[in-house]
Structure formats: C-alpha cells, structure tokens
Enzyme design. Structure first.
Site, mmCIF file in Angstrom:
data_model
loop_
_atom_site.group_PDB
_atom_site.id
_atom_site.type_symbol
_atom_site.label_atom_id
_atom_site.label_comp_id
_atom_site.label_asym_id
_atom_site.label_seq_id
_atom_site.Cartn_x
_atom_site.Cartn_y
_atom_site.Cartn_z
ATOM 1 N N VAL A 89 -7.309 -10.545 -3.867
ATOM 2 C CA VAL A 89 -6.535 -9.113 -5.056
ATOM 3 C C VAL A 89 -5.497 -10.135 -5.484
ATOM 4 O O VAL A 89 -4.613 -10.857 -5.344
ATOM 5 C CB VAL A 89 -5.924 -8.366 -4.328
ATOM 6 C CG1 VAL A 89 -5.480 -7.234 -5.098
ATOM 7 C CG2 VAL A 89 -7.087 -8.032 -3.547
ATOM 8 N N CYS A 90 -5.517 -9.998 -7.509
ATOM 9 C CA CYS A 90 -4.872 -10.256 -7.850
ATOM 10 C C CYS A 90 -3.959 -9.022 -8.526
ATOM 11 O O CYS A 90 -4.479 -8.290 -9.451
ATOM 12 C CB CYS A 90 -5.212 -10.875 -9.400
ATOM 13 S SG CYS A 90 -3.824 -11.602 -10.717
ATOM 14 N N ILE A 91 -3.109 -8.534 -7.629
ATOM 15 C CA ILE A 91 -1.923 -7.323 -8.848
ATOM 16 C C ILE A 91 -0.466 -7.975 -8.617
ATOM 17 O O ILE A 91 0.232 -9.283 -7.895
ATOM 18 C CB ILE A 91 -2.501 -6.240 -7.534
ATOM 19 C CG1 ILE A 91 -1.869 -5.031 -7.625
ATOM 20 C CG2 ILE A 91 -2.071 -6.828 -6.337
ATOM 21 C CD1 ILE A 91 -2.462 -4.183 -6.938
#
Length: 170
Positions: A89-91
C-alpha cells in the site's frame, strides 16, 4: 524483562479495537506471540467499486513504532492505483515522517506518531473509495482509472471483489 513501549501501545490498540470495533474492518494478530504482525480484513466500502469485497492485508510494525510507520501489504489481490502489484500500500500516512524529497507531500500528510491502527485503516478505506491518481503505485491501474474507469478498471476490480469473497475465510 519489561515489554517495549511499542508492544504496550500495540497491545492497547488491539484491545481497544476488539472492545469497540470500527465499521469497515477487523484486526487481529497473525500469530498470538507476535504483536508486530497484524492481519486486517477490510470490507469494500459501500457505494464504491470495491463494495462487497473482503480484502485481507498484513500490517508489519517496526520495533520503534509509533515513531515510524508500519508497512501494509494486501494479501488478497486488489486492482487499485495506490496498491502496487505486490500488494504494498502506497499512502501518505504510511510514508516515513518528515520532508518528502520529491516534494509531493507535506510533512503533516506523512506518518505522525499520533496515528493508530484505526486511523491507518480509515485512511486506507478512504483510499479505496477515492484513489489518488497523482502518485500511483500501480501505473497501469491508475491509467485505467483515469481513462476507462467504467470499463476495464471496473471489470478488474469486480473480478478482485469476486475472488476476495471466495477466498475470504480460507
């Protein structure tokens, strides 16, 4: 030997989530002996393409949590601009604290020690509902989301939702 601060904090957050569940996800330990590895089940948010999905992910916390963010990886296949093809996840809130060397994010958008498993999960559920196409982790998904949201993108997400329902309780 006394338990490190990070373990005490994680134990407290887990107890709180078990006592007062938050709509949209559930969380528990992957292995009862390891407070630093959690499994979360995320229910696809209503009124989104992900509605009805049951997505399994792992949160891996560093020993110096909450000074540094956990890593989050979807175990269930998911087609989303902000989740790379390996499931990572890229947040913003999971990015290391401080200045963004690329200048995309303000420091206050990145990891802060006040974040909890609950605030992380609420951000991820919000990300599912409203992808950030500007800094994609999955360029192909971002391109489809921008150019063919109601065609190919929607079809791939629907397939992931179906698969997630079939494998949710394995």
């Amino acid at each position: 030997m006394t338990e490190p601060q990070s373990a005490l904090l994680l134990r407290r957050q887990l107890a709180e989530l078990n006592k007062n569940p938050v709509e949209g996800f559930s969380a528990g330990l992957i292995d009862d002996n390891d407070l630093y590895r959690w499994e979360v089940l995320i229910i696809g948010p209503p009124d989104t393409l992900f509605e009805g999905g049951v997505f399994k992910a792992h949160l891996t916390f560093p020993k110096d949590y909450p000074l540094r963010p956990p890593k989050m990886k979807f175990i269930t296949e998911i087609w989303h601009p902000n989740v790379d093809k390996n499931g990572d996840v890229c947040i913003s809130i999971l990015h290391e604290p401080g200045e963004d060397k690329y200048g995309y994010e303000k420091p206050e958008e990145r990891w802060l020690p006040i974040h909890t498993v609950e605030t992380i999960m609420i951000s991820v559920i919000s990300m599912l509902a409203d992808p950030n196409g500007d800094s994609p982790a999955n360029v192909d998904a971002a391109k489809e989301w921008r150019e063919d949201r109601h065609g190919e993108f929607k079809r791939k997400v629907a397939r992931c939702v179906r698969q997630s329902q079939e494998t949710a309780f394995e």
